[in-house]
Write a protein that holds these residues in place. Structure first.
Motif, short mmCIF file in Angstrom:
data_model
loop_
_atom_site.label_atom_id
_atom_site.label_comp_id
_atom_site.label_asym_id
_atom_site.label_seq_id
_atom_site.Cartn_x
_atom_site.Cartn_y
_atom_site.Cartn_z
N TYR A 92 -4.98 10.99 -2.84
CA TYR A 92 -4.68 11.15 -4.26
C TYR A 92 -4.01 9.85 -4.72
CZ TYR A 92 -5.29 16.32 -4.52
OH TYR A 92 -5.77 17.62 -4.53
N MET A 93 -4.61 9.18 -5.66
CA MET A 93 -4.05 7.93 -6.21
C MET A 93 -3.73 6.94 -5.10
SD MET A 93 -4.27 8.86 -9.22
CE MET A 93 -4.25 10.31 -10.26
N GLY A 94 -4.64 6.87 -4.14
CA GLY A 94 -4.49 5.89 -3.06
C GLY A 94 -3.48 6.26 -1.99
N GLN A 95 -2.98 7.49 -2.02
CA GLN A 95 -1.96 7.89 -1.04
C GLN A 95 -2.23 9.32 -0.57
OE1 GLN A 95 2.03 7.21 -2.62
NE2 GLN A 95 1.22 5.64 -3.99
N MET A 96 -1.32 9.84 0.28
CA MET A 96 -1.44 11.24 0.68
C MET A 96 -1.11 12.14 -0.52
SD MET A 96 1.99 11.97 3.00
CE MET A 96 1.81 10.69 4.20
N ASP A 139 -15.96 3.55 0.01
CA ASP A 139 -15.49 2.44 0.84
C ASP A 139 -14.31 2.91 1.70
OD1 ASP A 139 -14.54 0.16 2.00
OD2 ASP A 139 -14.15 -0.91 0.11
N SER A 140 -14.58 3.14 3.00
CA SER A 140 -13.52 3.68 3.87
C SER A 140 -12.40 2.67 4.15
CB SER A 140 -14.12 4.19 5.18
OG SER A 140 -14.82 3.15 5.81
N ASP A 141 -12.63 1.39 3.81
CA ASP A 141 -11.58 0.38 4.01
C ASP A 141 -10.65 0.25 2.79
OD1 ASP A 141 -12.56 -0.27 6.49
OD2 ASP A 141 -13.91 -1.83 5.71
N MET A 142 -11.00 0.91 1.72
CA MET A 142 -10.29 0.68 0.45
C MET A 142 -8.77 0.90 0.58
SD MET A 142 -11.20 1.80 -3.30
CE MET A 142 -11.81 0.16 -3.62
N PHE A 143 -8.36 1.90 1.32
CA PHE A 143 -6.92 2.21 1.41
C PHE A 143 -6.37 1.92 2.80
CE2 PHE A 143 -8.88 5.18 -1.68
CZ PHE A 143 -8.35 4.61 -2.83
N GLN A 144 -7.02 0.97 3.49
CA GLN A 144 -6.65 0.68 4.88
C GLN A 144 -5.17 0.32 5.05
OE1 GLN A 144 -8.90 1.26 7.36
NE2 GLN A 144 -7.05 1.14 8.60
N LEU A 145 -4.65 -0.48 4.12
CA LEU A 145 -3.23 -0.88 4.22
C LEU A 145 -2.34 0.35 4.20
CD1 LEU A 145 -2.81 -3.98 1.86
CD2 LEU A 145 -2.50 -3.88 4.35
N TYR A 146 -2.67 1.28 3.33
CA TYR A 146 -1.86 2.51 3.24
C TYR A 146 -2.01 3.35 4.51
CZ TYR A 146 -0.08 7.02 1.88
OH TYR A 146 0.63 8.20 1.86
N PHE A 147 -3.22 3.44 5.04
CA PHE A 147 -3.43 4.23 6.26
C PHE A 147 -2.66 3.61 7.44
CE2 PHE A 147 -7.84 5.24 4.33
CZ PHE A 147 -7.29 6.24 3.53
#
Ligand SMILES: Cc1cc2nc3c(=O)[nH]c(=O)nc-3n(C[C@H](O)[C@H](O)[C@H](O)COP(=O)(O)O)c2cc1C
Length: 199
Positions: A92-96, A139-147
């Motif tokens: 949600y909005m780039g986060q959990m 794109d599964s890499d889009m939020f890689q930094l957050y993951f």
């Protein structure tokens, strides 16, 4: 081996629930005892920052635990007896999701060695954790930094993070219609039991 799934999506029949349950299905087929909780069904309040889990409600050393009397107490009990966890959240909005965040904040109480005597005993072996994120964007890499950040945060909470599973492209159709996912997800559950994770 006891494995607990936590589904942090409001949609009971949604992608996150299906993905977490598929991983648990694979683990069960490999002999694990599994259970899953839908966090949205529970009354879990946000952490109140009272530090009762650090100093004790009355300032004593014997009552170190989370003092909020809500459904998180059931999850603390379940966690005590678990060897591994699968925590799934939609992005949600780039986060959990908010549900996942409230649950995670409440885990603050569990990484204290005196959370409970049993937990202290069992805590000598770190609990294994698989983090699962699903997202609309293909794109599964889009939020890689957050993951990566979230993986690191759970490691600081003393979890042995075995895998971060990202299921992307959910805007193109529900997860259960993705034939490629069935075996991949069950294999992740199997690996959790058999410990055959790629390093
Ligand atoms: C409030 C909200 C915010 C979302 N934000 C994102 C986002 O930032 N990036 C993305 O790729 N998908 C986003 N999505 C899509 C969900 O992550 C995706 O549909 C997910 O698979 C839903 O899981 P569920 O079926 O368990 O609810 C958002 C959905 C909602 C409802």
């Amino acid at each position: 081996m006891k494995i607990i799934g936590f589904i942090a999506s409001p949609r009971k029949e949604g992608n996150t629930a299906w993905i977490v349950n598929k991983i648990l299905e694979g683990a069960k087929e490999e002999g694990a005892e599994t259970q899953s909780w839908s966090i949205s069904d529970l009354d879990i309040k946000p952490c109140q920052s009272c530090y009762g889990c650090r100093h004790g409600e009355l300032g004593g050393q014997s009552d170190l635990r989370c003092i909020i009397n809500d459904d998180m107490q059931k999850l603390y009990d379940a966690l005590e007896h678990a060897d591994a966890l699968v925590l799934g959240s939609p992005v949600y909005m780039g986060q959990m999701s908010a549900q996942a965040k409230i649950f995670t904040d409440r885990l603050f109480a569990t990484n204290h060695p005196r959370f409970s005597p049993q937990f202290k005993e069992r805590n000598t072996a770190k609990k294994k954790l698989i983090l699962v994120f699903d997202q609309g964007n293909p794109d599964s890499d889009m939020f890689q930094l957050y993951f990566d950040y979230t993986k690191n945060m759970f490691q600081l909470l003393e979890f042995d993070v075995k895998d971060v599973v990202v299921v992307a492209g959910m805007r193109n159709g529900p997860a259960h219609e993705r034939k490629d996912l069935h075996t991949v997800l069950k294999d992740i559950g199997l690996s959790l039991v058999s410990e055959r994770f790629p390093e």
